[in-house]
Design a protein around this motif. Sequence first.
Motif, PDB file in Angstrom:
ATOM      1  N   ASN A  88     -32.364  70.873   0.556  1.00  0.00           N
ATOM      2  CA  ASN A  88     -32.043  69.843  -0.428  1.00  0.00           C
ATOM      3  C   ASN A  88     -30.879  69.009   0.123  1.00  0.00           C
ATOM      4  O   ASN A  88     -29.789  69.531   0.377  1.00  0.00           O
ATOM      5  N   THR A  89     -31.103  67.736   0.311  1.00  0.00           N
ATOM      6  CA  THR A  89     -30.099  66.878   0.963  1.00  0.00           C
ATOM      7  C   THR A  89     -28.804  66.768   0.171  1.00  0.00           C
ATOM      8  O   THR A  89     -27.765  66.400   0.737  1.00  0.00           O
ATOM      9  N   ASN A  90     -28.840  67.094  -1.114  1.00  0.00           N
ATOM     10  CA  ASN A  90     -27.629  67.006  -1.931  1.00  0.00           C
ATOM     11  C   ASN A  90     -26.748  68.244  -1.799  1.00  0.00           C
ATOM     12  O   ASN A  90     -25.590  68.219  -2.201  1.00  0.00           O
ATOM     13  N   VAL A  91     -27.300  69.316  -1.249  1.00  0.00           N
ATOM     14  CA  VAL A  91     -26.526  70.541  -1.049  1.00  0.00           C
ATOM     15  C   VAL A  91     -25.829  70.469   0.307  1.00  0.00           C
ATOM     16  O   VAL A  91     -26.470  70.505   1.354  1.00  0.00           O
ATOM     17  N   LYS A  92     -24.508  70.341   0.283  1.00  0.00           N
ATOM     18  CA  LYS A  92     -23.743  70.220   1.527  1.00  0.00           C
ATOM     19  C   LYS A  92     -23.464  71.575   2.164  1.00  0.00           C
ATOM     20  O   LYS A  92     -23.345  71.682   3.380  1.00  0.00           O
ATOM     21  N   ASP A  93     -23.358  72.608   1.330  1.00  0.00           N
ATOM     22  CA  ASP A  93     -23.072  73.946   1.839  1.00  0.00           C
ATOM     23  C   ASP A  93     -23.365  74.954   0.729  1.00  0.00           C
ATOM     24  O   ASP A  93     -23.460  74.592  -0.449  1.00  0.00           O
ATOM     25  N   ILE A  94     -23.546  76.214   1.127  1.00  0.00           N
ATOM     26  CA  ILE A  94     -23.730  77.292   0.155  1.00  0.00           C
ATOM     27  C   ILE A  94     -22.463  78.135   0.157  1.00  0.00           C
ATOM     28  O   ILE A  94     -22.102  78.734   1.168  1.00  0.00           O
ATOM     29  N   GLN A  95     -21.796  78.150  -0.969  1.00  0.00           N
ATOM     30  CA  GLN A  95     -20.551  78.910  -1.072  1.00  0.00           C
ATOM     31  C   GLN A  95     -20.824  80.381  -1.370  1.00  0.00           C
ATOM     32  O   GLN A  95     -20.147  81.275  -0.873  1.00  0.00           O
ATOM     33  N   GLU A  96     -21.853  80.625  -2.179  1.00  0.00           N
ATOM     34  CA  GLU A  96     -22.198  82.004  -2.553  1.00  0.00           C
ATOM     35  C   GLU A  96     -23.678  82.067  -2.898  1.00  0.00           C
ATOM     36  O   GLU A  96     -24.216  81.176  -3.544  1.00  0.00           O
ATOM     37  N   VAL A 131     -23.990  79.513  -5.786  1.00  0.00           N
ATOM     38  CA  VAL A 131     -22.888  78.555  -5.908  1.00  0.00           C
ATOM     39  C   VAL A 131     -23.008  77.599  -4.724  1.00  0.00           C
ATOM     40  O   VAL A 131     -22.853  78.007  -3.568  1.00  0.00           O
ATOM     41  N   ALA A 132     -23.354  76.340  -5.011  1.00  0.00           N
ATOM     42  CA  ALA A 132     -23.581  75.350  -3.958  1.00  0.00           C
ATOM     43  C   ALA A 132     -22.478  74.297  -3.973  1.00  0.00           C
ATOM     44  O   ALA A 132     -21.931  73.963  -5.028  1.00  0.00           O
ATOM     45  N   GLU A 133     -22.159  73.781  -2.787  1.00  0.00           N
ATOM     46  CA  GLU A 133     -21.175  72.707  -2.674  1.00  0.00           C
ATOM     47  C   GLU A 133     -21.905  71.374  -2.586  1.00  0.00           C
ATOM     48  O   GLU A 133     -22.873  71.232  -1.816  1.00  0.00           O
ATOM     49  N   ILE A 134     -21.459  70.411  -3.400  1.00  0.00           N
ATOM     50  CA  ILE A 134     -22.084  69.086  -3.424  1.00  0.00           C
ATOM     51  C   ILE A 134     -21.005  68.007  -3.383  1.00  0.00           C
ATOM     52  O   ILE A 134     -19.805  68.283  -3.496  1.00  0.00           O
ATOM     53  N   THR A 140     -37.100  86.130 -11.254  1.00  0.00           N
ATOM     54  CA  THR A 140     -37.300  85.983 -12.700  1.00  0.00           C
ATOM     55  C   THR A 140     -36.183  85.201 -13.379  1.00  0.00           C
ATOM     56  O   THR A 140     -36.392  84.658 -14.464  1.00  0.00           O
ATOM     57  N   ASP A 141     -35.010  85.170 -12.788  1.00  0.00           N
ATOM     58  CA  ASP A 141     -33.950  84.351 -13.382  1.00  0.00           C
ATOM     59  C   ASP A 141     -32.966  83.930 -12.300  1.00  0.00           C
ATOM     60  O   ASP A 141     -32.824  84.591 -11.260  1.00  0.00           O
ATOM     61  N   VAL A 142     -32.306  82.805 -12.553  1.00  0.00           N
ATOM     62  CA  VAL A 142     -31.362  82.263 -11.574  1.00  0.00           C
ATOM     63  C   VAL A 142     -30.171  81.653 -12.302  1.00  0.00           C
ATOM     64  O   VAL A 142     -30.325  81.011 -13.350  1.00  0.00           O
ATOM     65  N   THR A 143     -28.989  81.872 -11.742  1.00  0.00           N
ATOM     66  CA  THR A 143     -27.758  81.262 -12.241  1.00  0.00           C
ATOM     67  C   THR A 143     -27.218  80.347 -11.147  1.00  0.00           C
ATOM     68  O   THR A 143     -27.015  80.791 -10.006  1.00  0.00           O
ATOM     69  N   ILE A 144     -27.011  79.081 -11.488  1.00  0.00           N
ATOM     70  CA  ILE A 144     -26.566  78.094 -10.495  1.00  0.00           C
ATOM     71  C   ILE A 144     -25.252  77.470 -10.943  1.00  0.00           C
ATOM     72  O   ILE A 144     -25.097  77.075 -12.103  1.00  0.00           O
ATOM     73  N   ALA A 145     -24.313  77.403 -10.022  1.00  0.00           N
ATOM     74  CA  ALA A 145     -23.030  76.727 -10.263  1.00  0.00           C
ATOM     75  C   ALA A 145     -22.733  75.823  -9.072  1.00  0.00           C
ATOM     76  O   ALA A 145     -23.281  76.009  -7.978  1.00  0.00           O
ATOM     77  N   PHE A 146     -21.873  74.809  -9.296  1.00  0.00           N
ATOM     78  CA  PHE A 146     -21.538  73.860  -8.233  1.00  0.00           C
ATOM     79  C   PHE A 146     -20.031  73.810  -8.020  1.00  0.00           C
ATOM     80  O   PHE A 146     -19.233  74.047  -8.939  1.00  0.00           O
ATOM     81  N   ASP A 147     -19.671  73.479  -6.781  1.00  0.00           N
ATOM     82  CA  ASP A 147     -18.273  73.248  -6.421  1.00  0.00           C
ATOM     83  C   ASP A 147     -18.245  72.037  -5.507  1.00  0.00           C
ATOM     84  O   ASP A 147     -19.267  71.670  -4.904  1.00  0.00           O
ATOM     85  N   TRP A 188     -21.886  78.611   5.460  1.00  0.00           N
ATOM     86  CA  TRP A 188     -23.139  79.380   5.398  1.00  0.00           C
ATOM     87  C   TRP A 188     -24.053  78.984   6.550  1.00  0.00           C
ATOM     88  O   TRP A 188     -24.478  77.839   6.650  1.00  0.00           O
ATOM     89  N   THR A 189     -24.354  79.953   7.420  1.00  0.00           N
ATOM     90  CA  THR A 189     -25.197  79.657   8.587  1.00  0.00           C
ATOM     91  C   THR A 189     -26.379  80.596   8.722  1.00  0.00           C
ATOM     92  O   THR A 189     -27.265  80.362   9.535  1.00  0.00           O
ATOM     93  N   THR A 190     -26.439  81.680   7.933  1.00  0.00           N
ATOM     94  CA  THR A 190     -27.500  82.675   8.125  1.00  0.00           C
ATOM     95  C   THR A 190     -28.891  82.135   7.832  1.00  0.00           C
ATOM     96  O   THR A 190     -29.876  82.706   8.275  1.00  0.00           O
ATOM     97  N   HIS A 191     -28.989  81.029   7.097  1.00  0.00           N
ATOM     98  CA  HIS A 191     -30.309  80.479   6.769  1.00  0.00           C
ATOM     99  C   HIS A 191     -31.015  79.913   7.987  1.00  0.00           C
ATOM    100  O   HIS A 191     -32.182  79.593   7.946  1.00  0.00           O
ATOM    101  N   ARG A 192     -30.310  79.803   9.105  1.00  0.00           N
ATOM    102  CA  ARG A 192     -30.932  79.241  10.310  1.00  0.00           C
ATOM    103  C   ARG A 192     -31.847  80.236  11.017  1.00  0.00           C
ATOM    104  O   ARG A 192     -32.541  79.882  11.960  1.00  0.00           O
TER     105      ARG A 192
END
Length: 329
Positions: free
Chosen positions: A247-255, A270-273, A300-307, A315-319
């Motif tokens: 997602n181009t709006n997600v600059k980094d994953i904090q958690e 927790v995503a950084e935008i 089944t469920d997700v909690t999303i927060a932004f910073d 976050w680099t493990t997704h590579r």
Amino acid sequence: MGEFFKLLKGGNKPSLIAAIVNTIIAALKAGAFFLTGNVAMFAEMMHSIGDAANQFFVFIGSALSKKAPTPRFPNGFGRLVNLVCLGAVLLVGILSYETIKEGWHHIQHPAASSGVAISLIVLGISIILEFAVLFKAGKEILHDVSIKGGLLAPLTTSFAHLNRAKPATKLVFMEDLVATAGGVLAFIAVLISHFTGFLQAEGIASILIGVMMFYVVGKVFLDNARGVLGETDEQMLVHLAHVVSENTNVKDIQELEVTKEGEFLHVKLVAEIDPTLTFAKVDDIHDALKELILNQQGVTDVTIAFDEDDGIRTWTTHRDKQTILKTHD
């Protein structure tokens, strides 16, 4: 009571099928044992009784684990299936001990058994039925991980994906794998005992069957103990990190946390935008990420927060693209 029966409809089907089949097999083996006194048949009878009881409990546990969250239990009942599996393998452990003890007694005090034809017929029928249940459980494993394969895939490819199977399906697969192997072992032992006079063969087979049962006990116990504690699904975590980062709006994953609870996955992100985005835009990003994550199998469920984006890539493990999973449609 009506809710209970409604929940049973959503129970793990392979465990119910396996329970019914193993009940029939246990009855056949019990009859054969009382007619022949064959020790290898005794081991197989104990094995089938343990499997049938296990799988009935697991079916009920898998059904109850789908009960909706309540004010008293806001996180739901997903881990209930792990607790039931833990209790189920304790029963198998007791039967394993009795099987080994009886086998050792027969080695020390060998005695000829009668009705070889009855033993072989019952064991042959049992092997065929156990193999059919094993094949069905293998197909269910492939379905759990959204993989299609050829005719033999349930008996080959399923092994590579066993760790991603639902706890109930995994237990059925492992128990019936051991049951099929144990049936073949008992069949061979009866033939050796009858045609060579080596009566201890039945006792040795009984001990080997008991040891295989203990292996299932240890493996399933450890797997479900981790489930009760709330184990991280590493493969899904890496996969979600990858798809979220696209997602181009997600600059980094904090958690990012992906926790298994029985058959279900709970996600916390927790995503950084960009801090200059409007509230409306942030709300759109939230909805898009939520839909994306909930479309992944098992979530089944997700909690999303932004910073706000701090400009530092953390976050680099997704590579690691080798662990990327196929998106569930």
